[in-house]
Design a protein around this motif. Sequence first.
Motif, PDB file in Angstrom:
ATOM      1  N   LYS A 140       0.422  -1.038  -0.218  1.00 18.41           N
ATOM      2  CA  LYS A 140      -0.321   0.065  -0.014  1.00 18.41           C
ATOM      3  C   LYS A 140       0.955   1.487  -0.097  1.00 18.41           C
ATOM      4  CE  LYS A 140      -4.010   1.916   2.673  1.00 18.41           C
ATOM      5  NZ  LYS A 140      -2.981   3.716   3.005  1.00 18.41           N
ATOM      6  N   LYS A 141       2.074   1.297   0.939  1.00 17.55           N
ATOM      7  CA  LYS A 141       2.508   2.477   0.603  1.00 17.55           C
ATOM      8  C   LYS A 141       3.757   2.606  -0.666  1.00 17.55           C
ATOM      9  CE  LYS A 141       3.472   2.379   6.047  1.00 17.55           C
ATOM     10  NZ  LYS A 141       2.623   3.629   6.380  1.00 17.55           N
ATOM     11  N   LEU A 142       3.993   1.651  -1.226  1.00 15.03           N
ATOM     12  CA  LEU A 142       4.867   2.035  -2.572  1.00 15.03           C
ATOM     13  C   LEU A 142       4.181   2.140  -3.609  1.00 15.03           C
ATOM     14  CD1 LEU A 142       7.431  -1.965  -2.552  1.00 15.03           C
ATOM     15  CD2 LEU A 142       7.819   0.700  -1.714  1.00 15.03           C
ATOM     16  N   LYS A 143       2.875   2.042  -3.501  1.00 18.82           N
ATOM     17  CA  LYS A 143       1.003   2.699  -4.295  1.00 18.82           C
ATOM     18  C   LYS A 143       1.355   3.731  -4.459  1.00 18.82           C
ATOM     19  CE  LYS A 143      -0.490  -2.234  -5.264  1.00 18.82           C
ATOM     20  NZ  LYS A 143      -1.433  -2.191  -5.754  1.00 18.82           N
ATOM     21  N   ASP A 144       1.339   3.869  -2.548  1.00 19.46           N
ATOM     22  CA  ASP A 144       0.649   5.463  -2.238  1.00 19.46           C
ATOM     23  C   ASP A 144       2.003   6.782  -2.790  1.00 19.46           C
ATOM     24  OD1 ASP A 144      -1.977   4.714  -1.406  1.00 19.46           O
ATOM     25  OD2 ASP A 144      -0.969   4.407   0.316  1.00 19.46           O
ATOM     26  N   GLN A 145       2.897   6.396  -2.896  1.00 22.13           N
ATOM     27  CA  GLN A 145       4.663   6.934  -3.403  1.00 22.13           C
ATOM     28  C   GLN A 145       4.946   6.715  -4.993  1.00 22.13           C
ATOM     29  OE1 GLN A 145       7.528   5.368  -0.776  1.00 22.13           O
ATOM     30  NE2 GLN A 145       6.118   5.196   1.128  1.00 22.13           N
ATOM     31  N   GLY A 146       3.430   5.824  -5.257  1.00 28.27           N
ATOM     32  CA  GLY A 146       3.951   5.794  -6.973  1.00 28.27           C
ATOM     33  C   GLY A 146       4.995   5.332  -7.291  1.00 28.27           C
ATOM     34  N   VAL A 147       5.567   4.224  -7.117  1.00 27.65           N
ATOM     35  CA  VAL A 147       6.793   3.989  -6.732  1.00 27.65           C
ATOM     36  C   VAL A 147       6.415   2.336  -7.811  1.00 27.65           C
ATOM     37  CG1 VAL A 147       8.572   1.509  -5.683  1.00 27.65           C
ATOM     38  CG2 VAL A 147       7.986   3.414  -4.829  1.00 27.65           C
ATOM     39  N   PRO A 148       7.422   2.699  -8.695  1.00 29.67           N
ATOM     40  CA  PRO A 148       6.335   1.274 -10.549  1.00 29.67           C
ATOM     41  C   PRO A 148       7.151  -0.137  -9.842  1.00 29.67           C
ATOM     42  CG  PRO A 148       8.361   2.781 -10.872  1.00 29.67           C
ATOM     43  CD  PRO A 148       7.895   3.007  -9.515  1.00 29.67           C
ATOM     44  N   GLU A 149       8.149  -0.288  -9.611  1.00 29.37           N
ATOM     45  CA  GLU A 149       8.553  -1.070  -9.104  1.00 29.37           C
ATOM     46  C   GLU A 149       7.632  -2.152  -8.183  1.00 29.37           C
ATOM     47  OE1 GLU A 149      10.704   1.871  -8.720  1.00 29.37           O
ATOM     48  OE2 GLU A 149      12.251   0.831  -9.930  1.00 29.37           O
ATOM     49  N   LEU A 150       7.282  -3.639  -8.332  1.00 33.62           N
ATOM     50  CA  LEU A 150       6.488  -4.784  -7.778  1.00 33.62           C
ATOM     51  C   LEU A 150       7.814  -4.838  -6.930  1.00 33.62           C
ATOM     52  CD1 LEU A 150       4.723  -6.595 -10.184  1.00 33.62           C
ATOM     53  CD2 LEU A 150       3.480  -4.868  -8.917  1.00 33.62           C
ATOM     54  N   GLN A 151       6.638  -5.182  -5.168  1.00 27.24           N
ATOM     55  CA  GLN A 151       7.451  -5.856  -3.722  1.00 27.24           C
ATOM     56  C   GLN A 151       7.874  -7.218  -4.106  1.00 27.24           C
ATOM     57  OE1 GLN A 151       6.598  -6.128   0.328  1.00 27.24           O
ATOM     58  NE2 GLN A 151       5.092  -5.248  -0.709  1.00 27.24           N
ATOM     59  N   LYS A 152       8.793  -7.443  -3.951  1.00 30.07           N
ATOM     60  CA  LYS A 152       9.020  -8.564  -4.185  1.00 30.07           C
ATOM     61  C   LYS A 152       9.192  -9.715  -2.995  1.00 30.07           C
ATOM     62  CE  LYS A 152      12.819  -7.403  -7.460  1.00 30.07           C
ATOM     63  NZ  LYS A 152      12.734  -8.989  -8.252  1.00 30.07           N
ATOM     64  N   THR A 153       8.365 -10.937  -2.272  1.00 31.93           N
ATOM     65  CA  THR A 153       8.298 -11.804  -1.940  1.00 31.93           C
ATOM     66  C   THR A 153       8.996 -12.947  -1.914  1.00 31.93           C
ATOM     67  OG1 THR A 153       5.977 -12.651  -2.880  1.00 31.93           O
ATOM     68  CG2 THR A 153       6.380 -10.607  -1.480  1.00 31.93           C
TER      69      THR A 153
END
Length: 667
Positions: free
Chosen positions: A322-335
């Motif tokens: 959620k935080k990465l999307k709110d910040q507009g970060v284009p890279e997907l989180q890796k799990t």
Amino acid sequence: MCGISLSIAKNTVDIQAFKAFNTIVKHRGPNDEGFVFIAQEGVKLQIVGGADTPAEVWKTPSSYQPQTTIDELTGSFKVALGHRRLSILDLSAKGHLPMCDVLKRYWITYNGEIYNFIELKAELLQLGYQFSTESDTEVILAAYATWGSECLNRFVGMWAFAIYDTVANNAFVARDRYGIKPLYYWFSPEGDFYLGSEIKQFTEIPSWKAQLNPQRVYDYLFYAMTDHTEETMFKNVYSIAPGHSATLNTNEPFNEKHGKILSKKWYQPEKAEFSGTFAEACQQFNRHFDSAIDLHLRSDVPIGSALSGGLDSTAIVCSVNKKLKDQGVPELQKTFSSCSHVPEFDEKKWMDQVILTTKVDATFIYPEGEDVFKISEKIIWHQDEPYQSQSAFLAYNVFEAAKKNNVKVLMNGQGADEYMSGYNAFGIYRKLLLFKKGQFLKLYSELHGPTFLSKMADSRFIAYHLLPKKVIRLVSKFSSENRNLHAMIDIKILGARNKHPHDKKRFKFNSIFEIAHYQMLYEPLQKYLRWEDRNSMAHSVEARVPFLDHRLVEFTTSLPIDYLDGRNESKKIMVHGLSELLPEAIRNRKDKKGFITPEELWFKKDYSEQFIALFEKYNGYTHGILREKEVLYYFNQVMAGKAAFDYTYWRLISLGMWMKVFNVDVP
């Protein structure tokens, strides 16, 4: 995340031995290495680099810029600090360590992260301090110079560090509140003091001789307990306890009997009681958790997450997403997740629920039982001491997958179970309160089992816990499991006494606060943190544990038991406090298993002959501590289903493996 080294010599530092002492933990910090050697007389010092010191560090002017290589160094020195760097914050040459202040009074070698360094830096700037780096290390130095040892109470994070004061001629060493980062020490027979991140560092000192610590080995074999005291399974090797610090004056003898230093408990959490409603508690929990994730996301390299499919890891993955999307970060989180081809041991369907919700970039691994026989010696070497089960084997593979995918930081849910009713102790405590309050009908309705007899069996378990702790421990000595172990283990050869690890401890379990802090500071979290630190560092990956943000812990342990644990419901505060964040399927789970292995299947069926051969291979290294005939009889009973399976089998195998890997002798 890094590897640190400190030596205070009785006479003079052995330069080449200290180089090896620092180099053996290169896996903790492959990006850079550095040293400072201090003569003390006239405060002469030499700032030194090594083969892994980057060219940019040699060319970048600073107060701690290396002037020569360690192989060219000559002279007599009283003190040495060494460092192996894994670059996470301020990736520039200015992040090199050991680091000093501009006056070269204070020198630091440091492992960890101070997540609130930005806020502390702003406060120190107002006090007139000037900074030349973007690192948290410089903030620690400034904080110590400004507030002394009280700076520890201002830090939010995980750390183990040593600061040497060239004016006072002393070393201040400290470890974080919950022992997330390790710190060990040992006095050589010559009286030289060594401190490092891993026990294996001591093996590089010429006078080192690995000897078994009988009582701690007893604790491991009989109670599966390690890392629960300052002692280790190596004789005369100690750890600085969680939330402790020590000041070592190099002008005076500072070792007590048996080479143990006097440390101070700097972290004293106060027992508090929350008086608000459950809804208010949920709101505050959400805020504390959100703040913890914000701070743990501070990094100059990409951050990934371990995903097991349970509440804890899912909460982290969903919050980060959620935080990465709110910040507009284009890279997907890796799990990164560990799965199994055996359906009853596989959690992938739950992981898929999280992935469907978050659209993360997921990596799945499927560790095989046959790999246990290929890499267990390597894992033992990295772990320094034996581990309890193949859970450590799984985590080793997860961090390896992160490294292969160029992820240098991995967040995971370690620590939440210990203070948030993840274990049975909280449910027992709540039922005991019902009994003490005379609420017998409610207690009966919450006893496990569909039948009267099964409920009565559960009630006997509750009654057992009403007994004084001394009686419970005495009863445990006569359990069938304990009798089996006595048949297999020669305590006289081991040199230990037949007693519970906490016979002399006066632990109380009369509140959530007391139960949680026992589980966090003694058993089981401390051994899990070691497994995690060594497994992550084996692959040069930093492990972060946002659930161990002390503000979140302190708030949660102030809550009433009914806010944490309920009938068929654990971690209530998380389930309800993060209800908008968690996928419904995960929120409503009742069968969380964690990163599990089909260990019983491997031992009893798939690889039974290999496990027997593995025990026979290593048992000769135990010097007769384990009776081979009795152990093999026990193995066969378990494999035939005539004795209950548990992790005893692995403890009996790994003892000899550990003694072989580290050449451990019996005193």
